[in-house]
Design a protein around this motif. Structure first.
Motif, PDB file in Angstrom:
ATOM      1  N   LEU A  44      -7.493  15.161  27.195  1.00  0.00           N
ATOM      2  CA  LEU A  44      -7.194  13.920  27.906  1.00  0.00           C
ATOM      3  C   LEU A  44      -7.831  13.866  29.292  1.00  0.00           C
ATOM      4  CD1 LEU A  44      -3.503  13.501  26.785  1.00  0.00           C
ATOM      5  CD2 LEU A  44      -5.365  11.880  26.329  1.00  0.00           C
ATOM      6  N   GLN A  45      -8.162  15.010  29.859  1.00  0.00           N
ATOM      7  CA  GLN A  45      -8.824  15.032  31.174  1.00  0.00           C
ATOM      8  C   GLN A  45     -10.289  14.645  31.077  1.00  0.00           C
ATOM      9  OE1 GLN A  45      -8.148  18.766  33.153  1.00  0.00           O
ATOM     10  NE2 GLN A  45      -5.946  18.424  33.288  1.00  0.00           N
ATOM     11  N   ARG A  46     -10.878  14.781  29.883  1.00  0.00           N
ATOM     12  CA  ARG A  46     -12.317  14.499  29.768  1.00  0.00           C
ATOM     13  C   ARG A  46     -12.654  13.372  28.791  1.00  0.00           C
ATOM     14  NH1 ARG A  46     -11.526  19.357  26.854  1.00  0.00           N
ATOM     15  NH2 ARG A  46     -12.291  19.208  24.723  1.00  0.00           N
ATOM     16  N   GLU A  47     -11.673  12.877  28.041  1.00  0.00           N
ATOM     17  CA  GLU A  47     -11.918  11.852  27.033  1.00  0.00           C
ATOM     18  C   GLU A  47     -11.018  10.639  27.259  1.00  0.00           C
ATOM     19  OE1 GLU A  47     -14.042  11.743  24.443  1.00  0.00           O
ATOM     20  OE2 GLU A  47     -14.787  13.802  24.446  1.00  0.00           O
ATOM     21  N   THR A  48     -11.515   9.474  26.894  1.00  0.00           N
ATOM     22  CA  THR A  48     -10.706   8.265  26.903  1.00  0.00           C
ATOM     23  C   THR A  48     -10.097   8.113  25.510  1.00  0.00           C
ATOM     24  OG1 THR A  48     -12.141   7.238  28.527  1.00  0.00           O
ATOM     25  CG2 THR A  48     -10.742   5.765  27.225  1.00  0.00           C
ATOM     26  N   VAL A  49      -8.794   7.980  25.477  1.00  0.00           N
ATOM     27  CA  VAL A  49      -8.054   7.914  24.219  1.00  0.00           C
ATOM     28  C   VAL A  49      -7.222   6.637  24.210  1.00  0.00           C
ATOM     29  CG1 VAL A  49      -6.214   9.050  22.907  1.00  0.00           C
ATOM     30  CG2 VAL A  49      -7.989  10.423  23.995  1.00  0.00           C
ATOM     31  N   ASP A  50      -7.175   5.985  23.048  1.00  0.00           N
ATOM     32  CA  ASP A  50      -6.395   4.752  22.919  1.00  0.00           C
ATOM     33  C   ASP A  50      -4.983   4.996  22.410  1.00  0.00           C
ATOM     34  OD1 ASP A  50      -8.533   2.858  23.615  1.00  0.00           O
ATOM     35  OD2 ASP A  50      -9.469   3.664  21.809  1.00  0.00           O
TER      36      ASP A  50
END
Length: 119
Positions: A44-50
């Motif tokens: 979650l610190q490096r990726e955008t998640v929906d």
């Protein structure tokens, strides 16, 4: 929301982490996987998640603790028997849906569509 919604799927069962993303990809989802709450937080610190799709009973950081740390993400929870999941906990964590294990694909797909259409 982007064309291909991204789901972070967190579960300590290797077979489920392997198979579910393949099936969801066939339905237009991009799926990132983590085997623990700690690994999920790093993603979650490096990726955008929906959407966050997590097992409730994870070793280490539990599903509940994970959801508490990312309150801005819509969450779906996997639980041994969704009918037994405490309603107060569902409301406290603002969980969109609790799904029983084993996962029924049509129910999961319906819950994901509901979330991605609302966002």
């Amino acid at each position: 929301m982007q064309q291909q919604p991204t789901i972070l799927f967190v579960d300590d069962e290797p077979v489920l982490r392997e198979l579910l993303p393949l099936w969801l990809a066939q339905h237009g989802y991009r799926v990132l996987t983590a085997s623990s709450g700690e690994e999920a937080l790093a993603i979650l610190q490096r990726e955008t998640v929906d959407v966050l799709l997590t097992d409730y009973n994870l070793p280490g950081i539990s599903g509940a603790q994970l959801i508490e740390q990312v309150p801005d993400k819509p969450a779906l929870v996997l639980y041994s028997d969704a009918a037994d999941f405490p309603e107060k906990e569902k409301h406290r964590l603002k969980i969109r849906a609790v799904l029983s294990k084993p996962i029924r694909r049509e129910i999961l797909l319906s819950a994901l569509k509901d979330i991605t259409l609302r966002s």
